[in-house]
Design a protein around this motif. Sequence first.
Motif, PDB file in Angstrom:
ATOM      1  N   SER A   1       0.815  -1.217   0.000  1.00  0.00           N
ATOM      2  CA  SER A   1       0.000   0.000   0.000  1.00  0.00           C
ATOM      3  C   SER A   1       0.843   1.260   0.000  1.00  0.00           C
ATOM      4  O   SER A   1       0.294   2.356   0.006  1.00  0.00           O
ATOM      5  N   GLY A   2       2.162   1.104  -0.002  1.00  0.00           N
ATOM      6  CA  GLY A   2       3.054   2.257   0.008  1.00  0.00           C
ATOM      7  C   GLY A   2       3.760   2.463  -1.317  1.00  0.00           C
ATOM      8  O   GLY A   2       3.305   3.228  -2.161  1.00  0.00           O
ATOM      9  N   VAL A   3       4.861   1.756  -1.514  1.00  0.00           N
ATOM     10  CA  VAL A   3       5.681   1.943  -2.712  1.00  0.00           C
ATOM     11  C   VAL A   3       4.897   1.663  -3.996  1.00  0.00           C
ATOM     12  O   VAL A   3       4.915   2.468  -4.940  1.00  0.00           O
ATOM     13  N   LEU A   4       4.194   0.527  -4.032  1.00  0.00           N
ATOM     14  CA  LEU A   4       3.457   0.172  -5.245  1.00  0.00           C
ATOM     15  C   LEU A   4       2.265   1.086  -5.498  1.00  0.00           C
ATOM     16  O   LEU A   4       1.748   1.127  -6.616  1.00  0.00           O
ATOM     17  N   MET A   5       1.844   1.831  -4.475  1.00  0.00           N
ATOM     18  CA  MET A   5       0.710   2.736  -4.643  1.00  0.00           C
ATOM     19  C   MET A   5       1.156   4.128  -5.069  1.00  0.00           C
ATOM     20  O   MET A   5       0.354   4.909  -5.595  1.00  0.00           O
ATOM     21  N   ILE A   6       2.438   4.446  -4.858  1.00  0.00           N
ATOM     22  CA  ILE A   6       2.927   5.763  -5.239  1.00  0.00           C
ATOM     23  C   ILE A   6       2.881   5.940  -6.757  1.00  0.00           C
ATOM     24  O   ILE A   6       2.495   7.008  -7.255  1.00  0.00           O
TER      25      ILE A   6
END
Length: 203
Positions: free
Chosen positions: A54-59
């Motif tokens: 939910s962090g890097v791949l969502m950026i």
Amino acid sequence: MCSGGFAKCLGISLMPLTVVCVLCNILLFFPGGKTVDSEHITQQVWYFGGILGSGVLMIFPALVFLGLKNNDCCGCCGNESCGRRFAMLSSMLFAGVGVLGAGYSVVVSAVAINHGPQCLTNSDTGKQWTYPFSEGDYLTNRTSWLVCLEPAGVVSWHLSLFSVLLVMGIIQMALCAVQVVNGLLGALCGDCCGCCGESDGAV
């Protein structure tokens, strides 16, 4: 609202959710707000559901959605329309990446909630670090939380943060799924359905 402008709204909504998920995952490395040895941190925390999924791949999808605003109404007709349509179509791919990332976080969070935290408990052989809960049996039995001696408040800490990750992940999946539909509509009928006609009328 044009599809590019709507995508920007989705991107703006995803950014704070991404930050919250990363912070929650970081806080999980400090069970009960305490510093413990790495081997005593709950296993699912090391899967980095909030940081990676939910962090890097969502950026990436969030930034792409924000950039689609540049393809908004002005100049969306004529020869440039192909580029606008391709941009909306490509946003669907990034939205798919977002769905996968958020889905990963949701699965990790659900497993962690069901599995429960690792904590220091009393046993026949003395105090030891174990996973005293199984199959979510502690969720409806708060008195069972007392088996965790240390860190203090680790069960509520674990449950609260992973629940936030679970909810945030579901919301992120929903927003990315909406962009898939929005991107498809933008690719089929152009970035600004109806805007071009208005611009022509104004001229």
